[in-house]
Structure formats: C-alpha cells, structure tokens
Design an enzyme around this catalytic site. Structure first.
Site, PDB file in Angstrom:
ATOM      1  N   HIS A   1      10.615 -19.579 -31.419  1.00 28.87           N
ATOM      2  CA  HIS A   1      11.054 -18.078 -31.174  1.00 28.87           C
ATOM      3  C   HIS A   1      10.664 -17.430 -32.703  1.00 28.87           C
ATOM      4  O   HIS A   1      11.263 -17.909 -33.648  1.00 28.87           O
ATOM      5  CB  HIS A   1      12.469 -18.091 -31.161  1.00 28.87           C
TER       6      HIS A   1
ATOM      7  N   CYS B   1      11.545 -11.764 -27.255  1.00 30.30           N
ATOM      8  CA  CYS B   1      12.844 -12.010 -27.275  1.00 30.30           C
ATOM      9  C   CYS B   1      13.400 -10.500 -27.056  1.00 30.30           C
ATOM     10  O   CYS B   1      12.922  -9.461 -27.563  1.00 30.30           O
ATOM     11  CB  CYS B   1      12.947 -12.439 -28.575  1.00 30.30           C
ATOM     12  N   GLU B   2      14.343 -10.633 -26.052  1.00 23.89           N
ATOM     13  CA  GLU B   2      14.924  -9.229 -25.661  1.00 23.89           C
ATOM     14  C   GLU B   2      15.776  -8.514 -26.707  1.00 23.89           C
ATOM     15  O   GLU B   2      16.184  -7.465 -26.832  1.00 23.89           O
ATOM     16  CB  GLU B   2      15.586  -9.053 -24.629  1.00 23.89           C
ATOM     17  N   HIS B   3      16.090  -9.449 -27.708  1.00 21.68           N
ATOM     18  CA  HIS B   3      16.857  -8.827 -28.894  1.00 21.68           C
ATOM     19  C   HIS B   3      16.241  -8.359 -29.885  1.00 21.68           C
ATOM     20  O   HIS B   3      16.905  -7.346 -30.435  1.00 21.68           O
ATOM     21  CB  HIS B   3      17.754 -10.086 -29.440  1.00 21.68           C
ATOM     22  N   HIS B   4      15.214  -8.726 -30.460  1.00 19.61           N
ATOM     23  CA  HIS B   4      14.262  -8.217 -31.576  1.00 19.61           C
ATOM     24  C   HIS B   4      13.016  -7.703 -31.022  1.00 19.61           C
ATOM     25  O   HIS B   4      12.063  -7.386 -31.988  1.00 19.61           O
ATOM     26  CB  HIS B   4      14.223  -9.474 -32.640  1.00 19.61           C
TER      27      HIS B   4
ATOM     28  N   GLN C   1      15.454 -17.355 -23.538  1.00 15.92           N
ATOM     29  CA  GLN C   1      14.676 -18.502 -22.757  1.00 15.92           C
ATOM     30  C   GLN C   1      15.746 -19.113 -21.855  1.00 15.92           C
ATOM     31  O   GLN C   1      15.247 -19.580 -20.814  1.00 15.92           O
ATOM     32  CB  GLN C   1      14.565 -19.571 -24.151  1.00 15.92           C
TER      33      GLN C   1
ATOM     34  N   CYS D   1      11.620 -14.747 -33.781  1.00 17.67           N
ATOM     35  CA  CYS D   1      12.856 -14.017 -34.519  1.00 17.67           C
ATOM     36  C   CYS D   1      13.820 -14.927 -35.199  1.00 17.67           C
ATOM     37  O   CYS D   1      14.454 -14.624 -36.229  1.00 17.67           O
ATOM     38  CB  CYS D   1      13.645 -13.694 -33.162  1.00 17.67           C
TER      39      CYS D   1
END
Length: 204
Positions: A163, A94-97, A135, A165
């Site tokens: 996910h 995940c590019e956020h976490h 995704q 996250c």
C-alpha cells in the site's frame, strides 16, 4: 463468509456525473493547491492526461462482475477438485488516500457441476481492483461474486499487497505487505481443504 461486502448499488437519486471539463478543472485546482502553476508549459496538458488516466484506472465502476461471470461450463467430465488461479497481478487505489495498492490475488473454488473460464476469475479481480478500495473489502467482493454466481462447494481468496499510503506517506514503511483471506463453504469448514489451498498457493 463473515465479511461485510459493499457492492454499492446505484441509488435512486444518483448524483449527476461531472463533465470532463469539470474533472479537468478539478485537477487544475489541485495543482494550484499543491503550489504549482497549471498554466506553465509542462502542466498545460496534465489535467487532460489525469482525467484520461482516471477513466482507465477506475474503469471497474463501468463493468459488471455478474456479466463477466455469467457464462459457465458444465462439460467437466466429473471434475470436482480444487480450481486455483494464483498470482493474479492487480493495481487498485486506497479509498482513504487515493494512492496505489499493488499486489497479487490467489483465487480458488471447489466446483459443483459447473466451472468458470479461467480468464473470468482474473477479470473479476481486475473489475473490483479498478475501484477505490480497502484490501479487506476487495478480498470479500471477489469471493462473494464467485460464490453468488457459480454456487460452488467453497471459495478461497488470498490477497497480498503493498500500500503506497503506508510507503509514500505516514509511517513510510517501504516493502511492508498486507495479507487478507476469506473462505466460504468447504474451505471454511474443512481445515484440510484450507491447508491445501495455502500449500498450493505457496508451492512456487
């Protein structure tokens, strides 16, 4: 396809890549920030191991889907029906976490005179998966790469994934799955072809 696809081409002023030593030092900083001591015996080699793991986990940045898909085959004896590779396992982050995404991709296309080697489809999933992702973007990138390279009559991609996250932090909902789809050409305009794709994917 309606999705906005970001392939992130290299900019004219690309930042210099940090050295291996800088990457390892960044891991030591994170270990200290987490509250541990990077100098203790069990963590002495952790920065080196993490850097090596990241090189493998994010190898997709060093690979080109266009090169993988570059070779096609025209000797198909007139075959023009659906080609489906389903349940392609992948790991992404995940590019956020920067936490893992674990799932399966189902990829199909309707050929127009040319076909791809089946392993090439799995390789494209692998290349885009081994980058920081959402995704939705991963789904669109896979479809777009096949669409642009092969020029088929249509492309269909479905991804089902868990996910971490969502499971390890935040709402902590273990076992929840996210499904994304994208369609182009006849898969988008012909409801019967789209339904056939779903039927073939689910017929396990």
């Amino acid at each position: 396809m309606d999705a906005i696809v970001k392939n992130f081409p290299a900019s004219k002023e690309k930042q210099a890549r940090p050295t291996l030593q800088e990457a390892e030092e960044a891991v030591r900083v994170l270990l200290r920030w987490a509250g541990d001591d990077p100098a203790r015996e069990g963590l002495l080699d952790t920065p080196k191991r993490v850097a090596a793991a990241y090189r493998e986990l994010f190898a997709g940045y060093e690979q080109s889907p266009e090169e993988v898909l570059g070779r096609t085959f025209e000797e198909v004896s007139g075959y023009d029906d659906i080609v489906l590779v389903r349940e392609i396992p992948f790991f992404s982050h995940c590019e956020h976490h920067m936490l893992p995404i674990i799932g399966k991709a189902h990829v199909a296309y309707l050929p127009k005179g040319r076909v791809l080697g089946l392993s090439k489809i799995a390789r494209v999933v692998e290349i885009f998966g081994r980058r920081l992702q959402t995704q939705e973007n991963l789904t669109a990138q896979i479809a777009n790469a096949i669409e642009e390279t092969l020029k088929p009559r249509g492309v269909a991609v479905m991804i089902e994934a868990e996910h971490m996250c969502m499971e390890m932090r935040g709402v902590q909902k273990q076992g929840s799955q996210t499904m994304t789809t994208t369609f182009s050409g006849e898969f988008k305009t012909n409801a019967a072809e789209q339904a056939r794709f779903f039927t073939l994917v689910r017929n396990r």
